[in-house]
Design an enzyme around this catalytic site. Structure first.
Site, PDB file in Angstrom:
ATOM      1  N   SER A   1       0.823  -1.350   0.112  1.00 54.51           N
ATOM      2  CA  SER A   1      -0.080   0.119   0.227  1.00 54.51           C
ATOM      3  C   SER A   1       0.798   1.348  -0.132  1.00 54.51           C
ATOM      4  CB  SER A   1      -0.952  -0.080   1.168  1.00 54.51           C
ATOM      5  OG  SER A   1      -1.941   0.925   0.989  1.00 54.51           O
TER       6      SER A   1
ATOM      7  N   LYS B   1     -21.366  17.269   6.868  1.00 57.11           N
ATOM      8  CA  LYS B   1     -20.522  17.789   7.943  1.00 57.11           C
ATOM      9  C   LYS B   1     -20.321  16.278   8.867  1.00 57.11           C
ATOM     10  CE  LYS B   1     -17.770  20.493   9.722  1.00 57.11           C
ATOM     11  NZ  LYS B   1     -16.475  20.968   9.091  1.00 57.11           N
TER      12      LYS B   1
END
Length: 289
Positions: free
Chosen positions: A119, A171
């Protein structure tokens, strides 16, 4: 607290000794200064440098500083970048990758997969001039993930409720207090897919791979060293001895001298990395793994 008290007690004892035996302390230091060689005496400056990236990638600053210093050091003719990392946060991995790109454009840079190079650990490696993998290493896992818990069941049992005031529809994306809505999940997928495209695109460019065939070498596949070589993620297989010899050949140095890391520096780097890892347990970022 007890540990802090012990340290303070030891420091106070040391200071009292120096105060009570000041002349003797100065004399000992003076003698040591006379008989011990200076740090530069008899030491040949290294012309090859090994830089090691170990553990989760959470802060790129120390590694990038080492890479840039090696790049600017005219005495250093080649670099071995050794990686044993399962990945980590996106931005630091990109920082390291592009620092290696700058370095490899100036002097030979061989990347060595010492254990796990997955990764973000693999992202860091892609711009090396060559990548050599230990036969027992694990390579790849080119993918992106974001994880979060749903603790609403636990909160209900405990009798805890949250109160929130927010502006902006997204949000509360990633909140732990309830299951994510379809809109929130789509927003997170947008970020994940964009980051994945960046990752795969850079791998394809750096390793000269076909982007249209990315499912063969990306898609979060995990490879052995031999499998990674077959799909083009590494150039060859060998141990650190082979990787160092390759740096020496590419650098064309006649008398190779490798740097030696100070044991205390190594200890404090590992200590800092573990501390950062604990801190990020509470604020998990989007990660490459």
């Amino acid at each position: 607290m007890e540990f802090v008290k012990k340290i303070g007690s030891c420091m106070a004892t040391g200071l009292r000794f120096i105060q009570g035996h000041f002349k003797a302390t100065v004399l000992v230091l003076f003698v040591l200064w006379l008989i011990l060689p200076s740090s530069d005496e008899g030491i040949t400056p290294h012309n090859l440098q090994k830089i090691a990236l170990t553990g989760p990638i959470l802060d790129a600053t120390p590694i990038v500083e080492q890479i840039d210093e090696a790049s600017e050091n005219d005495d250093v003719k080649g670099v071995l970048f050794s990686i044993d990392s399962p990945g980590g946060a996106v931005a630091p991995s990109v920082e390291i990758a592009y620092a290696i790109k700058r370095l490899s454009e100036k002097k030979p840079t061989v990347v060595y997969a010492a254990g796990i190079m997955a990764s973000g650990g693999y992202y860091s490696a892609i711009w090396g001039n060559e990548i050599i993998a230990n036969p027992g290493s694990m390579i790849g896992s080119i993918g992106v993930i974001i994880e979060g818990a749903d603790v609403s069941g636990l909160m209900e049992k405990v009798g805890v409720k949250t109160q929130v005031v927010h502006a902006g529809e997204y949000k509360q994306v990633g909140t732990m207090e309830r299951q994510w809505s379809n809109i929130e999940r789509a927003e997170l997928e947008k970020v994940i897919n964009g980051t994945y495209d960046l990752f795969v695109g850079d791998v394809a460019r750096a390793r000269h791979l076909d982007l249209n065939q990315s499912t063969e070498y990306a898609n979060a596949h995990i490879f052995t060293a031999a499998q990674a070589k077959k799909v083009g993620l590494v150039d060859s297989i060998g141990v650190e001895y082979d990787a160092k010899k390759r740096v020496e050949v590419l650098s064309k140095v006649t008398d190779p001298v490798w740097n030696k890391e100070d044991p205390m520096d190594k200890f404090f780097k590992r200590f800092a990395a573990e501390g950062a890892s604990l801190a990020h347990m509470y604020f998990p970022p989007v990660t490459l793994k």
